[in-house]
Design a protein around this motif. Structure first.
Motif, PDB file in Angstrom:
ATOM      1  N   GLN A   1      42.872  39.139 -55.730  1.00 10.67           N
ATOM      2  CA  GLN A   1      41.436  38.896 -55.603  1.00 10.67           C
ATOM      3  C   GLN A   1      40.812  39.843 -54.575  1.00 10.67           C
ATOM      4  N   GLU A   2      41.485  40.024 -53.457  1.00 12.60           N
ATOM      5  CA  GLU A   2      40.959  40.888 -52.390  1.00 12.60           C
ATOM      6  C   GLU A   2      40.965  42.356 -52.798  1.00 12.60           C
ATOM      7  N   MET A   3      42.088  42.819 -53.325  1.00 10.60           N
ATOM      8  CA  MET A   3      42.290  44.244 -53.593  1.00 10.60           C
ATOM      9  C   MET A   3      42.006  44.659 -55.031  1.00 10.60           C
ATOM     10  N   GLY A   4      41.985  43.681 -55.929  1.00 10.28           N
ATOM     11  CA  GLY A   4      41.815  43.994 -57.333  1.00 10.28           C
ATOM     12  C   GLY A   4      43.167  44.198 -58.001  1.00 10.28           C
ATOM     13  N   SER A   5      43.135  44.288 -59.305  1.00 12.34           N
ATOM     14  CA  SER A   5      44.358  44.524 -60.078  1.00 12.34           C
ATOM     15  C   SER A   5      43.988  45.364 -61.288  1.00 12.34           C
ATOM     16  N   VAL A   6      44.951  45.591 -62.149  1.00  5.32           N
ATOM     17  CA  VAL A   6      44.708  46.386 -63.347  1.00  5.32           C
ATOM     18  C   VAL A   6      43.603  45.749 -64.186  1.00  5.32           C
ATOM     19  N   ASN A   7      43.585  44.426 -64.225  1.00  3.80           N
ATOM     20  CA  ASN A   7      42.644  43.712 -65.088  1.00  3.80           C
ATOM     21  C   ASN A   7      41.381  43.224 -64.381  1.00  3.80           C
ATOM     22  N   ASN A   8      41.364  43.229 -63.053  1.00  3.77           N
ATOM     23  CA  ASN A   8      40.228  42.661 -62.322  1.00  3.77           C
ATOM     24  C   ASN A   8      39.765  43.580 -61.203  1.00  3.77           C
ATOM     25  N   PRO A   9      38.469  43.670 -61.006  1.00  9.61           N
ATOM     26  CA  PRO A   9      37.964  44.460 -59.869  1.00  9.61           C
ATOM     27  C   PRO A   9      38.180  43.688 -58.563  1.00  9.61           C
ATOM     28  N   PRO A  10      38.189  44.373 -57.422  1.00 11.08           N
ATOM     29  CA  PRO A  10      38.377  43.677 -56.144  1.00 11.08           C
ATOM     30  C   PRO A  10      37.190  42.772 -55.816  1.00 11.08           C
ATOM     31  N   ALA A  11      37.500  41.622 -55.173  1.00  7.46           N
ATOM     32  CA  ALA A  11      36.448  40.685 -54.760  1.00  7.46           C
ATOM     33  C   ALA A  11      36.117  40.839 -53.273  1.00  7.46           C
ATOM     34  N   GLY A  12      37.056  41.288 -52.463  1.00  9.65           N
ATOM     35  CA  GLY A  12      36.799  41.608 -51.060  1.00  9.65           C
ATOM     36  C   GLY A  12      36.266  40.491 -50.191  1.00  9.65           C
ATOM     37  N   TYR A  13      36.691  39.260 -50.379  1.00 13.23           N
ATOM     38  CA  TYR A  13      36.190  38.138 -49.581  1.00 13.23           C
ATOM     39  C   TYR A  13      36.643  38.204 -48.121  1.00 13.23           C
ATOM     40  N   MET A  14      37.866  38.650 -47.854  1.00 13.36           N
ATOM     41  CA  MET A  14      38.364  38.753 -46.480  1.00 13.36           C
ATOM     42  C   MET A  14      37.721  39.953 -45.773  1.00 13.36           C
ATOM     43  N   ARG A  15      37.579  41.055 -46.457  1.00  9.96           N
ATOM     44  CA  ARG A  15      36.983  42.243 -45.858  1.00  9.96           C
ATOM     45  C   ARG A  15      35.524  41.994 -45.479  1.00  9.96           C
ATOM     46  N   LYS A  16      34.802  41.280 -46.334  1.00  7.11           N
ATOM     47  CA  LYS A  16      33.413  40.942 -46.019  1.00  7.11           C
ATOM     48  C   LYS A  16      33.340  40.098 -44.760  1.00  7.11           C
ATOM     49  N   ALA A  17      34.257  39.154 -44.620  1.00  2.00           N
ATOM     50  CA  ALA A  17      34.278  38.297 -43.430  1.00  2.00           C
ATOM     51  C   ALA A  17      34.579  39.137 -42.187  1.00  2.00           C
ATOM     52  N   TRP A  18      35.544  40.057 -42.278  1.00  2.00           N
ATOM     53  CA  TRP A  18      35.864  40.926 -41.146  1.00  2.00           C
ATOM     54  C   TRP A  18      34.664  41.788 -40.775  1.00  2.00           C
ATOM     55  N   ASP A  19      34.057  42.427 -41.767  1.00  2.00           N
ATOM     56  CA  ASP A  19      32.911  43.296 -41.496  1.00  2.00           C
ATOM     57  C   ASP A  19      31.781  42.536 -40.818  1.00  2.00           C
ATOM     58  N   GLU A  20      31.572  41.302 -41.218  1.00  2.00           N
ATOM     59  CA  GLU A  20      30.482  40.512 -40.650  1.00  2.00           C
ATOM     60  C   GLU A  20      30.778  40.004 -39.243  1.00  2.00           C
ATOM     61  N   HIS A  21      32.040  39.735 -38.931  1.00  2.00           N
ATOM     62  CA  HIS A  21      32.357  39.026 -37.683  1.00  2.00           C
ATOM     63  C   HIS A  21      33.202  39.783 -36.667  1.00  2.00           C
ATOM     64  N   HIS A  22      33.709  40.957 -36.974  1.00  2.00           N
ATOM     65  CA  HIS A  22      34.637  41.586 -36.033  1.00  2.00           C
ATOM     66  C   HIS A  22      33.982  41.921 -34.692  1.00  2.00           C
ATOM     67  N   ASP A  23      32.710  42.294 -34.701  1.00  2.00           N
ATOM     68  CA  ASP A  23      32.050  42.572 -33.421  1.00  2.00           C
ATOM     69  C   ASP A  23      31.952  41.309 -32.567  1.00  2.00           C
ATOM     70  N   GLN A  24      31.561  40.197 -33.185  1.00  2.00           N
ATOM     71  CA  GLN A  24      31.463  38.927 -32.454  1.00  2.00           C
ATOM     72  C   GLN A  24      32.822  38.477 -31.935  1.00  2.00           C
ATOM     73  N   LEU A  25      33.859  38.783 -32.690  1.00  2.00           N
ATOM     74  CA  LEU A  25      35.203  38.370 -32.308  1.00  2.00           C
ATOM     75  C   LEU A  25      35.601  38.990 -30.972  1.00  2.00           C
ATOM     76  N   LEU A  26      35.218  40.247 -30.769  1.00  2.00           N
ATOM     77  CA  LEU A  26      35.608  40.953 -29.551  1.00  2.00           C
ATOM     78  C   LEU A  26      34.572  40.878 -28.435  1.00  2.00           C
ATOM     79  N   ASP A  27      33.300  40.739 -28.786  1.00  2.40           N
ATOM     80  CA  ASP A  27      32.259  40.703 -27.759  1.00  2.40           C
ATOM     81  C   ASP A  27      32.447  39.513 -26.821  1.00  2.40           C
ATOM     82  N   GLY A  28      32.513  39.794 -25.551  1.00  4.34           N
ATOM     83  CA  GLY A  28      32.610  38.730 -24.553  1.00  4.34           C
ATOM     84  C   GLY A  28      33.923  37.992 -24.540  1.00  4.34           C
TER      85      GLY A  28
END
Length: 151
Positions: free
Chosen positions: A100-127
């Motif tokens: 689901q995250e990376m995709g496969s031969v039959n399915n495009p990637p869904a990127g649910y974990m990457r979206k979460a990282w992109d949205e929150h990684h700054d907050q995770l480290l700030d302060g």
């Protein structure tokens, strides 16, 4: 050009020193509690982005001290006070997590974990050092109160 930016976290050396003053089990519990709390917003975003129709994937996303995927071994640390906190699918959601995250031969990637990282990684480290030092100070006060009652 890389799409990643470097982050610099200062103050963790002092936090490590303060943790060394606590009993090891208290320091580990403090770090685990702190890490889980920090990863909770990222977990909620990953759950919101995970495809619903893919078995138990959405409900299997957790924050914990063990990796959810079968067959992965925990590393043994030389430092017995070290902890690792993971966020991702538990064993219940693992079979479909990577395709689901990376995709496969039959399915495009869904990127649910990457979206979460992109949205929150700054907050995770700030302060992080300031927040952690507050948690360590609170744990030290609890230890002092317990010792005062005992002795």
């Amino acid at each position: 050009m890389s799409r990643y930016r470097r982050s610099r976290v200062e103050g963790l050396k002092e936090c490590n020193s303060a943790l060394g003053q606590l009993p090891r089990h208290v320091g580990k519990a403090t770090l685990v509690r702190f890490g889980k709390k920090r990863l909770e917003p990222m977990k909620e975003t990953a759950k919101a982005n995970a495809p619903v129709e893919e078995g138990d994937l959405r409900d299997s996303i957790i924050v914990g001290t063990r990796q959810g995927s079968p067959g992965q071994r925990r590393k043994r640390f030389a430092d017995k006070a070290a902890v690792e906190i993971y966020m991702g699918p538990s064993a219940d959601g693992y079979p479909q997590a990577v395709p689901q995250e990376m995709g496969s031969v039959n399915n495009p990637p869904a990127g649910y974990m990457r979206k979460a990282w992109d949205e929150h990684h700054d907050q995770l480290l700030d302060g992080i050092a300031e927040d952690l030092s507050g948690q360590i100070a609170a744990a030290a006060k609890r230890v002092a109160r317990r010792q005062a009652r005992k002795g």
